[in-house]
Design an enzyme around this catalytic site. Structure first.
Site, PDB file in Angstrom:
ATOM      1  CG  ASP A  71      37.416 -35.950 -30.057  1.00  0.00           C
ATOM      2  OD1 ASP A  71      37.987 -36.248 -28.988  1.00  0.00           O
ATOM      3  OD2 ASP A  71      37.486 -36.630 -31.097  1.00  0.00           O
ATOM      4  CD  GLN A 123      41.273 -41.757 -33.049  1.00  0.00           C
ATOM      5  OE1 GLN A 123      40.531 -41.822 -32.075  1.00  0.00           O
ATOM      6  NE2 GLN A 123      42.469 -41.186 -32.980  1.00  0.00           N
ATOM      7  CE  LYS A 151      40.548 -41.413 -28.189  1.00  0.00           C
ATOM      8  NZ  LYS A 151      40.612 -40.678 -29.460  1.00  0.00           N
TER       9      LYS A 151
END
Ligand code: NAD
Length: 289
Positions: free
Chosen positions: A119, A96, A52
């Protein structure tokens, strides 16, 4: 059978984003800045976060990786989240998952400022998705929608079966496919671990989206002739014949299922690259939020 090329579609999306960054720079405006929070040393999580961060650099975004020991307490992590919420230089950030067991993932997700929730896991983002309002869509389901759009795959009135009901893939995916939108307007069946006669249901799918997290679970006898199959699963299987020591498999037994499909997304090279591209898209959106 046509292969859905997630690398080509994501490259197109990323090139468009890179162009927008150039335009922002030319106008002297702020460059999007994504931060990623990584707790602990889980190998897969490190790989995903690194990918990412690298993708950010490639499109010209600023990026920051914040690493914390797996010993960090829930309160300390909440304090870090608070700092990120208040930091005006950061437009969006991700935490994460999974987090260590002593940290409540829901508490952390809900502490993220909705304006920085790239997200798309915050309840406010999910609420906007349900109401078909503009907002951050979770990256994996959003990536699948983009793939369907790119290939102009008809969805209206089709029967879409989703295998899996996780908060990050199956549930938002089923909502997106049933929305009054294009792609969308499907009749959706969502299946899960308590579903009975699964293959009777999957055999009725015009569009089958598989996010069960079990390698090669979907076999040819579970799929209707001419179906569109989207494979979300990613599994590292040890393989000493490979230089890396492993090979990647999806949730679908590709070799036997592919010949029956009108379209199928492979693993690797399908949904995975789209997830990252949609995270970047959300970060660009966050600059204006
Ligand atoms: P998860 O483990 O949270 O969810 C799996 C779901 O499968 C559950 O909802 C469960 O009810 C359902 N399930 C289990 N057994 C079943 C059965 N027999 N019949 C029907 N449903 C059943 O997984 P997840 O986070 O949704 O991820 C699914 C897969 O997708 C994993 O392999 C994951 O690594 C992968 N993934 C890939 C990406 C990407 O970017 N490509 C992103 C997220 C997840």
């Amino acid at each position: 059978m046509e292969l859905i090329d997630g690398i080509a579609v994501s490259d197109k999306l990323k090139n468009d984003i890179a162009q927008k960054v150039i335009e922002l720079k030319q106008k002297g405006k702020k460059i999007p800045h994504l931060a990623a929070v990584l707790v602990g040393n889980d190998g897969a999580s490190q790989t995903y976060v690194n990918a990412k961060v690298k993708a950010c650099e490639k499109v010209g975004f600023d990026s920051t990786l914040l690493r914390f020991s797996s010993e960090i307490s829930e309160l300390e992590l909440l304090n870090e989240i608070d700092k990120l919420n208040k930091d005006n230089s950061i437009d969006g950030y991700i935490v994460q998952l999974p987090l260590p067991k002593h940290i409540d993932e829901q508490k952390i997700t809900q502490a993220i400022s909705p304006a920085k929730d790239v997200d798309g896991f915050h309840p406010e983002s999910l609420g906007k998705l349900v109401l078909n309002l503009p907002g951050f869509l979770p990256a994996t389901p959003a990536g699948i929608v983009e793939m369907l759009r790119y290939y102009s795959i008809p969805t209206s009135g089709k029967h879409c079966v989703v295998i899996g009901r996780s908060n990050i893939v199956g549930t938002p995916m089923s909502l997106l496919m049933s929305r009054n939108a294009t792609p969308g307007n499907c009749t959706v069946t969502i299946t899960h671990s308590k579903t009975q006669n699964l293959s009777e249901i999957t055999k009725q799918a015009d569009i089958l989206i598989v996010a069960i997290g079990k390698p090669e679970f979907v076999t040819a006898d579970m799929v209707k002739e001419g179906a569109v199959v989207i494979d979300v699963g990613i599994h590292r299987i040890e393989d000493k014949s490979k230089k890396s020591g492993f090979r990647l498999l999806g949730d679908v037994k590709f070799d036997e299922v592919a010949p029956k499909c009108s379209y199928i997304s492979p693993v690797p090279g399908g949904v995975g690259p789209m997830t990252i591209a949609c995270l970047l898209k959300n970060t660009l959106l966050a600059v204006n939020s």
